[in-house]
Scaffold this active site. Structure first.
Site, mmCIF file in Angstrom:
data_model
loop_
_atom_site.group_PDB
_atom_site.id
_atom_site.type_symbol
_atom_site.label_atom_id
_atom_site.label_comp_id
_atom_site.label_asym_id
_atom_site.label_seq_id
_atom_site.Cartn_x
_atom_site.Cartn_y
_atom_site.Cartn_z
ATOM 1 N N SER A 48 0.824 -1.219 0.000
ATOM 2 C CA SER A 48 0.000 0.000 0.000
ATOM 3 C C SER A 48 0.856 1.265 0.000
ATOM 4 O O SER A 48 0.443 2.296 -0.543
ATOM 5 C CB SER A 48 -0.944 0.002 1.204
ATOM 6 O OG SER A 48 -0.250 -0.302 2.400
ATOM 7 N N SER A 120 3.651 2.406 16.646
ATOM 8 C CA SER A 120 2.790 3.517 16.252
ATOM 9 C C SER A 120 2.491 4.507 17.390
ATOM 10 O O SER A 120 2.646 5.723 17.192
ATOM 11 C CB SER A 120 1.509 2.936 15.641
ATOM 12 O OG SER A 120 0.511 3.880 15.535
ATOM 13 N N HIS A 140 -4.581 -5.183 14.415
ATOM 14 C CA HIS A 140 -6.037 -5.291 14.329
ATOM 15 C C HIS A 140 -6.696 -5.706 15.638
ATOM 16 O O HIS A 140 -7.866 -6.082 15.649
ATOM 17 C CB HIS A 140 -6.420 -6.245 13.193
ATOM 18 C CG HIS A 140 -6.228 -5.627 11.828
ATOM 19 N ND1 HIS A 140 -5.740 -4.350 11.652
ATOM 20 C CD2 HIS A 140 -6.449 -6.094 10.586
ATOM 21 C CE1 HIS A 140 -5.686 -4.081 10.362
ATOM 22 N NE2 HIS A 140 -6.101 -5.125 9.687
HETATM 23 N N1 SAH Z 1 -0.563 -1.860 4.690
HETATM 24 C C1 SAH Z 1 0.022 -3.161 4.369
HETATM 25 C C2 SAH Z 1 -0.360 -4.255 5.345
HETATM 26 C C3 SAH Z 1 -0.052 -3.970 6.788
HETATM 27 S S1 SAH Z 1 -0.115 -5.428 7.789
HETATM 28 C C4 SAH Z 1 -0.438 -3.569 2.982
HETATM 29 O O1 SAH Z 1 -1.514 -3.138 2.526
HETATM 30 O O2 SAH Z 1 0.253 -4.348 2.343
HETATM 31 C C5 SAH Z 1 -0.014 -4.746 9.390
HETATM 32 C C6 SAH Z 1 1.368 -4.235 9.776
HETATM 33 O O3 SAH Z 1 1.193 -3.474 10.966
HETATM 34 C C7 SAH Z 1 2.412 -5.308 10.098
HETATM 35 O O4 SAH Z 1 3.538 -5.156 9.263
HETATM 36 C C8 SAH Z 1 2.772 -5.064 11.580
HETATM 37 O O5 SAH Z 1 4.156 -5.221 11.876
HETATM 38 C C9 SAH Z 1 2.351 -3.629 11.778
HETATM 39 N N2 SAH Z 1 1.977 -3.273 13.157
HETATM 40 C C10 SAH Z 1 1.073 -3.900 13.952
HETATM 41 N N3 SAH Z 1 0.948 -3.252 15.126
HETATM 42 C C11 SAH Z 1 1.807 -2.192 15.070
HETATM 43 C C12 SAH Z 1 2.152 -1.141 15.978
HETATM 44 N N4 SAH Z 1 1.574 -1.044 17.177
HETATM 45 N N5 SAH Z 1 3.076 -0.237 15.603
HETATM 46 C C13 SAH Z 1 3.676 -0.323 14.388
HETATM 47 N N6 SAH Z 1 3.377 -1.277 13.477
HETATM 48 C C14 SAH Z 1 2.467 -2.204 13.818
HETATM 49 MG MG MG Z 2 -5.158 -4.368 5.902
#
Ligand code: SAH
Ligand code: MG
Length: 208
Positions: A48, A120, A140
């Site tokens: 993305s 994050s 999630h």
């Molecule tokens: N946007 C990507 C998919 C993201 S998958 C696409 O469309 O291809 C979710 C990602 O969020 C993972 O790589 C995971 O490492 C990250 N993630 C989950 N919790 C997080 C947090 N608290 N802080 C930072 N990154 C996080």
């Molecule tokens: Mg997603």
């Protein structure tokens, strides 16, 4: 744009093309209208990110993408979305950062992206710049999705966009945390719905 779509389709990730095109359109609009940086939570392998980067390039701004690159709960060994090819043989932990860098390099978009490796909520706490768009696609669980919303949504400029992925009103279709965050954003009175494509929701920050 065809080269960007080809790079998107070649990258590992979870976003179908129709949702990607909707994200790209929202990002183009936000970048052109406000000229402010775009921010993504959840880089993974950059699928993305390159869409946001292409939109940022067109408007002379950048995308900031945040991820600890260790994978979400459901991507850990033994879980549904685990990918063994993403495990670093030295640390034996998931490490999506090198894969992300390859995706970005292949798309020719390195100069339009600032990658932040971190959690994050910690990054949000030190971030002060207003944003044209925030795309939430990180963890999630309720804990993570809520922290992403609370940390980043106040930084969206008036007229800017909040985009949330994996919104499933039907519990049988998927986890409910992003849906709850989406409901909360609408109930706050600060956002109105501006688009629905698959599980992608585009909300606009109200003026005033
Ligand atoms: N946007 C990507 C998919 C993201 S998958 C696409 O469309 O291809 C979710 C990602 O969020 C993972 O790589 C995971 O490492 C990250 N993630 C989950 N919790 C997080 C947090 N608290 N802080 C930072 N990154 C996080
Ligand atoms: Mg997603």
């Amino acid at each position: 744009m065809t080269d960007v779509v080809a790079a998107f389709e070649a990258a590992k990730g979870f976003m179908p093309l129709d949702e990607g095109l909707a994200l790209h359109a929202a990002a183009k609009e936000a970048a052109a209208g406000l000229g402010l940086p775009l921010l993504e939570v959840g880089t993974y392998c950059g699928r993305s990110t390159i869409l946001l980067a292409d939109a940022a390039r067109g408007a002379g701004t950048v995308v900031v993408t945040v991820d600890h690159h260790r994978g979400s709960e459901e991507q850990q060994p033994g879980w549904e979305y685990h990918d063994a090819s993403l495990v670093d043989p030295v640390t034996r932990r998931t490490d999506t950062l090198p894969h992300f860098r390859r995706t970005l390099y292949a798309a020719g978009l390195e100069e339009h992206v600032i990658a932040v490796v971190g959690r994050s909520p910690q990054v949000a706490r030190v971030w002060r710049q207003p944003l044209g768009l925030v795309f939430i696609d990180g963890g999630h669980t309720d804990e993570h999705a809520t922290a992403d919303y609370e940390g980043w949504s106040p930084l969206i400029a008036e007229g800017g966009l909040l985009v949330i992925h994996d919104v499933f009103p039907d519990p049988a279709a998927g986890g409910q945390a992003p849906y709850r965050v989406y409901r909360r954003a609408l109930a706050s009175g600060h956002f109105t719905e501006a688009g629905v494509t698959g599980s992608l929701r585009v909300l606009r920050r109200e003026r005033g």
